[in-house]
Design an enzyme around this catalytic site. Structure first.
Site, PDB file in Angstrom:
ATOM      1  N   HIS A  84     -51.696   2.501   8.479  1.00 21.70           N
ATOM      2  CA  HIS A  84     -51.904   1.279   8.053  1.00 21.70           C
ATOM      3  C   HIS A  84     -52.934   0.418   8.568  1.00 21.70           C
ATOM      4  O   HIS A  84     -52.455  -0.271   9.623  1.00 21.70           O
ATOM      5  CB  HIS A  84     -50.317   0.595   8.160  1.00 21.70           C
ATOM      6  CG  HIS A  84     -49.172   1.527   7.605  1.00 21.70           C
ATOM      7  ND1 HIS A  84     -48.890   2.607   8.211  1.00 21.70           N
ATOM      8  CD2 HIS A  84     -48.633   1.242   6.554  1.00 21.70           C
ATOM      9  CE1 HIS A  84     -47.666   2.834   7.497  1.00 21.70           C
ATOM     10  NE2 HIS A  84     -47.770   2.389   6.330  1.00 21.70           N
ATOM     11  N   PRO A 125     -38.396   0.017  11.047  1.00 18.92           N
ATOM     12  CA  PRO A 125     -37.528  -0.316  10.186  1.00 18.92           C
ATOM     13  C   PRO A 125     -37.379  -2.029   9.979  1.00 18.92           C
ATOM     14  O   PRO A 125     -37.247  -2.598  11.028  1.00 18.92           O
ATOM     15  CB  PRO A 125     -35.936   0.064  10.769  1.00 18.92           C
ATOM     16  CG  PRO A 125     -36.465   1.269  11.573  1.00 18.92           C
ATOM     17  CD  PRO A 125     -37.746   0.862  12.068  1.00 18.92           C
ATOM     18  N   LEU A 126     -37.951  -2.434   8.925  1.00 20.92           N
ATOM     19  CA  LEU A 126     -38.142  -3.764   8.749  1.00 20.92           C
ATOM     20  C   LEU A 126     -37.047  -4.803   9.116  1.00 20.92           C
ATOM     21  O   LEU A 126     -35.898  -4.677   9.059  1.00 20.92           O
ATOM     22  CB  LEU A 126     -38.899  -4.235   7.414  1.00 20.92           C
ATOM     23  CG  LEU A 126     -40.296  -3.579   7.193  1.00 20.92           C
ATOM     24  CD1 LEU A 126     -40.702  -3.742   5.772  1.00 20.92           C
ATOM     25  CD2 LEU A 126     -41.203  -3.903   8.302  1.00 20.92           C
ATOM     26  N   HIS A 140     -52.915  -1.768   2.638  1.00 20.70           N
ATOM     27  CA  HIS A 140     -51.601  -1.629   3.523  1.00 20.70           C
ATOM     28  C   HIS A 140     -51.334  -0.619   4.258  1.00 20.70           C
ATOM     29  O   HIS A 140     -51.546  -0.326   5.429  1.00 20.70           O
ATOM     30  CB  HIS A 140     -50.444  -2.174   2.710  1.00 20.70           C
ATOM     31  CG  HIS A 140     -49.227  -1.601   3.450  1.00 20.70           C
ATOM     32  ND1 HIS A 140     -48.671  -2.580   4.293  1.00 20.70           N
ATOM     33  CD2 HIS A 140     -48.249  -0.577   3.143  1.00 20.70           C
ATOM     34  CE1 HIS A 140     -47.668  -1.870   4.780  1.00 20.70           C
ATOM     35  NE2 HIS A 140     -47.415  -0.835   4.203  1.00 20.70           N
ATOM     36  N   HIS A 143     -11.464  -1.417   3.895  1.00 17.25           N
ATOM     37  CA  HIS A 143     -11.386  -1.904   5.343  1.00 17.25           C
ATOM     38  C   HIS A 143     -11.060  -0.577   6.299  1.00 17.25           C
ATOM     39  O   HIS A 143     -10.880  -0.670   7.352  1.00 17.25           O
ATOM     40  CB  HIS A 143     -10.374  -2.952   5.631  1.00 17.25           C
ATOM     41  CG  HIS A 143     -11.004  -4.253   5.390  1.00 17.25           C
ATOM     42  ND1 HIS A 143     -11.631  -4.741   4.319  1.00 17.25           N
ATOM     43  CD2 HIS A 143     -11.210  -5.630   6.364  1.00 17.25           C
ATOM     44  CE1 HIS A 143     -11.970  -5.988   4.335  1.00 17.25           C
ATOM     45  NE2 HIS A 143     -11.814  -6.376   5.354  1.00 17.25           N
ATOM     46  N   ARG A 201      -5.631  -0.019  15.934  1.00 22.20           N
ATOM     47  CA  ARG A 201      -5.093  -1.238  15.755  1.00 22.20           C
ATOM     48  C   ARG A 201      -3.626  -1.030  16.101  1.00 22.20           C
ATOM     49  O   ARG A 201      -2.882  -2.004  16.604  1.00 22.20           O
ATOM     50  CB  ARG A 201      -5.034  -1.700  14.101  1.00 22.20           C
ATOM     51  CG  ARG A 201      -4.196  -2.885  13.929  1.00 22.20           C
ATOM     52  CD  ARG A 201      -3.970  -3.399  12.454  1.00 22.20           C
ATOM     53  NE  ARG A 201      -3.474  -4.713  12.268  1.00 22.20           N
ATOM     54  CZ  ARG A 201      -2.620  -4.910  11.333  1.00 22.20           C
ATOM     55  NH1 ARG A 201      -2.423  -3.909  10.611  1.00 22.20           N
ATOM     56  NH2 ARG A 201      -2.248  -6.163  11.248  1.00 22.20           N
TER      57      ARG A 201
END
Lengths: 655, 655
Positions: free
Chosen positions: B27, B117-118, B258, B465, B512
């Protein structure tokens, strides 16, 4: 005489309290806090007819703060929907009750989208609102003319997906989307100011939204704000200043009312303060009647719409599209015949682009897009013009660098009906979109994920861009079909299967690198079985090489070496685990016989392949992160060559 | 005479072009576009010494737009770091070169964090900046006093994680964090306006940031903006107006520069336009010397710091913490002895809180937090006071409803050094944080994830969940240890192992619901082996029941029923797959002998358990989405009861 707004809202509060109390589990704070806003919305604004919750031109209502599920159960019940009944509500949060802990679109027809994972309801609503504009542009005002309403909490607004969602909505100018923010300044841990100090209205305004605030307990003020939101051409955020758990003495306004039953004492005090005398789960007649009237408020509008639709030249097409049935006559046969006549060595991402050419021409219901990797995902075809605020009739969405937002919006496009969305990114970034992919599967939404650059075969970009664990991690998601086709023919077959499955999402994992066309017959869609014998052994069979995608070519080469040594080997192409697992046992045993050494070959993690190889088989793959280098060198480095595989297989047989 | 800023920047441009050209991959656009900004930053502002890239008080520099990796390789090389050498750069993107496609923190000491990873580089930088403030508050200005600089592109700013990251940074008042936004108005698909129309500066301002803009090609203007950013007490966004691929005639300013080599023609034209005459990979002496001088600019500052640290009463402690070594004398023995003396029936999330009590007291390097589920994740102990802008010495972060932002910030806290971060959310929302969990593992960052509500055992909240596929999907991530302890003792052991592993992340999956204390001995950390025989068969052994977490109790009950029928059965607790897989083969064979029926029991997907049961074993689990209802009813509904298991196992033995 109609009951007052306050009494109507108190009916919601009472039902929410009673249901949570009965279950001794649930979230009373949000329904009680937003009861006034919801009452105004559902009795004066929301276009719906309780008799037909699937009326295509209804307004869409999304409870993004899904933990407040009793709010929507109360609203659906009070407005006269067939379900939930009062018994359903009495069974709130019990096994098999449609009144589940969080609203599930597959439990009740009045639930547009499953919510609970915060932020996603709002992001899905962007897709619902975009679908409305697209179908409006396609079918006209007579058939499509509705709004999308969202109730969202601070959690929804704090999640990263919020940024992607409102960025898309603002950019696309989705003015018929209105978000009612439950601005109660409370999160689970305490005051919002514990963790956030942003000016939310200013942030929305910066992203192209109209914003307005109101007193969320003052019906007149709520109306003023909603009228302003409707009048403004931009998407709107309505900050509704509310008190969480409104009405519960000593507890309202604190995080204590968020997620647990109030307890009999507080319930009694709340009833006293509200002047609410009926027994638990009972609603006084006048209030019930006023609510029921709200449920039929738009009946005439619906009937007029039905008549218009019947008369409209496009009415039948519109209804067919909303039913989810694909356009009649859709076929890939001529395309496949062309491939057989003229075999192509292509990357499967390119093969996908080719088949999409005919798909997007034949199926106007397809709407494509990419998270800013259009030229890499090969998702845009000639038939697809940009879908944006200047042309909602377009069929290609530039989703921007918003993988999660794209996936959630696609859920909305699919759930709205009338549209079959597909969208692309790199397979490794499935992780970014994963929570929405899971919701595609849970919600039975036909969303097609086009995930390219599906292995170390992408080469130089290195470990951050190379999927390793991704194929298997996606295969684990229930109701998601993961496809990894090996050539042009399989790519077309997998696309066909993805389109035909209206009951859930599909994910296509596609190569960056070129692959030979291995199939020489396309008379039957063999991918439908998930796995099949691509090449049969010539010498007596001792080995079955099972491979997917780009590694099928490798298996074919390794097989040739084994056969040259007199070792008979089948090659099985396995584009889809879940489809193979659904085949009858005798088919599966025929493909993977017990008397052969089963060998898996896939340029990803081997963990999981024991499912097919057993513990005695061999598994070729990559159980570490990738590396940066040209693809062929990487295949060599990770031992994924025909030589290495044939040698190890032969050695294993000798032991 | 020192070379001009323009010449210095052109050296970066030339190296970036040459390296991408040689690799025919990479790039060039970003390094060429941001060369001027980077030159100003590295020659005048950034505090670093090329001779010691690990100097604890250096400024942190994060290239969040990681695809522009040649920018940082050029900077590290030109400023005189030992690596990369010019040969390393010539091998850009080749296998085994430290100059990988994207910057990897494990390849070069000058790389603070792996990016690509942006959005995550920026979000990790929030953790780096927070670490600085926390350690400053703990050890004083003499030892800790540096800044965190980030270069980010439009992709980083569009990703949802951006919202979470800047929300946290704004709230925490991290004024020493400065983001240089490469405002080139181009994304891969074309102009930014294809997909976004937000006012980014206004959004940052709404989130508590200072913003300023500059001409990214005018050194004086860049200095003006950086000075303003430094002066402002808020975190700063510096919008650097740039031209992507600046200098490449005919291509600059377009997405064409790019992500691909420019090609020899354009390279030649660029060199001509820049007046750049040296051979490829060569840097003229004067330019090289000026750059080298920048690399030693802060040497005196570093030496003074070393002297201060040597003299400081806390210097040795600080160095020890930065080395990653835990505080001396750390032990859980008294705690474990207490449990043995007084067994506790507790949810493992509660057991985790108990052991954290002694951990956080003994280890001041631990910094906890939760994504707004403090009371559910049980992550806050007495020793932990809130860490916020009013008290950076605090050790508990209210991360808000930002799972991904929390995970990325924890990566930054760990990578900075001096801190062992842990943070909680529900296990199902590991999906939200997954891209950062992957980067914890890739980067060898000691981050401890506390994931509670780890199965259908959470009950009524329902399928959105309830983790199903999550345990196995996380076990697939290389270098991540996933622990699922079964009782108080195992919970403590797993915490101990997580803390002691400085080379990667750990994830604790916690219940839990209450669980009995099954272990009666704690003389050896048995979880270290990943799996072990908890109860041995009494009758001749025919079965091994392998279970994890809350299902170990089930296995013990099922075993009792089997033994009552004369069927000998071991119970194996398997808290950690990866640790078990690393044991010698004979240990593994002893725990899972070939002559027994191996049965797995886990309230999650069974796919993957074939790894231990083989194809002939039995697998009890849940291969669909969960449901809403009380936990015991769900266990019953999904066939996970001692009765059901014992019956099926006995039947299988009869066949």
């Amino acid at each position: 005489m109609a009951a007052s707004d306050t009494l109507l809202a108190n009916a919601i509060r009472a039902l929410a309290m009673d249901a949570v109390e009965a279950a001794n589990s649930g979230h009373p704070g949000m329904p009680m806090g937003m009861a006034d806003v919801a009452t105004v919305l559902w009795t004066r604004y929301l276009k719906f007819d309780a008799a037909d919750p699937k009326w295509p031109d209804r307004d869409r209502f999304v409870l993004s703060a899904g933990h407040g599920s009793m709010l929507i159960y109360a609203l659906l019940h009070l407005t006269g929907h067939a379900r939930p009944t009062i018994d359903d509500i009495k069974n709130f949060r019990q096994l098999h009750s449609p009144c589940a802990g969080h609203p599930e679109n597959f439990e009740l027809p009045g639930i547009e989208t499953t919510t609970g994972p915060l932020g996603q309801g709002l992001a899905t609503a962007v897709g619902l609102a975009l679908a409305e504009r697209h179908l409006n542009a396609t079918f006209g005002d007579d058939l499509v003319d509705h709004r999308t309403w969202v109730i969202a909490g601070d959690g929804c607004l704090m999640e990263g997906i919020n940024h992607e969602a409102i960025g898309l909505a603002g950019h696309l100018g989705l003015g018929r989307m209105i978000v009612l923010w439950d601005d109660n300044r409370i999160t689970i841990d305490g005051a919002v100011e514990l963790s956030s100090s942003e000016n939310i209205a200013a942030r929305y305004a910066a992203t192209g939204w109209h914003t307005v605030a109101c007193d969320g307990h003052d019906p007149a003020d709520i109306c003023r704000a909603l009228d302003e939101a409707i009048a403004d051409p931009r998407p709107s955020l309505v900050a509704c200043r509310t008190i969480i758990g409104k009405g519960a003495p000593g507890k309202e306004g604190t995080s204590a009312v968020h997620g647990a039953a109030l307890g009999p004492d507080i319930v009694a005090k709340t009833r006293l303060a509200m002047g609410w005398e009926p027994e638990a789960f009972e609603v006084p007649e006048e209030i019930a009647e006023t609510w029921a009237a709200a449920g039929v408020r738009s009946r005439d509008v619906r009937l007029a719409w039905e008549a218009r639709c019947d008369a409209d030249a496009q009415g039948a097409t519109f209804r067919r599209r909303m039913s989810g049935e694909l356009t009649e006559g859709f076929t890939l046969k001529p395309y496949l015949d062309g491939l057989l006549a003229n075999p192509q060595k292509l990357a499967t991402r390119k093969a996908s682009e080719l088949v999409l050419g005919t798909i997007t021409e034949q199926l106007p219901e397809t709407v494509g897009g990419s998270a800013d990797l259009t030229g890499s995902n090969n998702t845009k075809t000639k038939a697809l013009q940009p879908l944006n605020r200047n042309d909602y009739a377009g069929r290609y969405v530039y989703y921007g660098i918003r993988e999660f937002g794209m996936a959630a919006a696609m859920n909305g496009l699919a759930l709205h009906g009338g549209i079959v969305p597909f969208g692309g990114t790199f397979l490794v970034f499935a992780d970014y979109a994963r929570p929405a992919i899971r919701l595609s599967a849970l919600q039975n939404a036909r969303v097609i994920y086009v995930m390219t650059h599906d292995s170390i075969g992408l080469g130089e970009d290195g470990p951050t861009h190379q999927p390793i664990e991704h194929l298997n991690s996606l295969r684990l998601i229930p109701n998601l079909d993961v496809y990894r086709p090996c050539d042009t023919i399989e790519t077309a077959e997998c696309w066909e299967l993805s389109l035909q499955d209206a009951t859930g999402p599909s994910l296509l994992a596609l190569s960056r690198q070129n692959l030979p066309q291995l199939r020489t017959d396309a008379s039957e869609n063999l991918c439908a079985k998930g796995a099949y014998r691509l090449v049969a052994a010539e010498a007596p069979r001792r080995v079955v090489l099972v491979a997917t995608g780009s590694e099928v070519e490798l298996a074919v080469s390794a097989r040739a070496q084994l056969e040259a040594k007199g070792i008979g080997a089948d090659v099985v192409s396995m584009p889809c685990w879940s489809r193979f697992d659904a085949q009858p046992a005798d088919y599966r045993r025929d493909v993977l016989p017990k008397d052969a050494l089963i060998v898996s070959i896939e340029a990803g993690t081997t963990m999981g392949w024991e499912r097919y190889t057993g513990l005695d088989g061999l598994r070729f793959g990559i159980d570490r992160f990738g590396a940066s280098g040209p693809a062929p060198k990487l295949y060599d480095y990770f031992g994924l060559t025909a030589d290495a595989i044939a040698t190890k297989v032969a050695a294993a047989l000798e032991n």
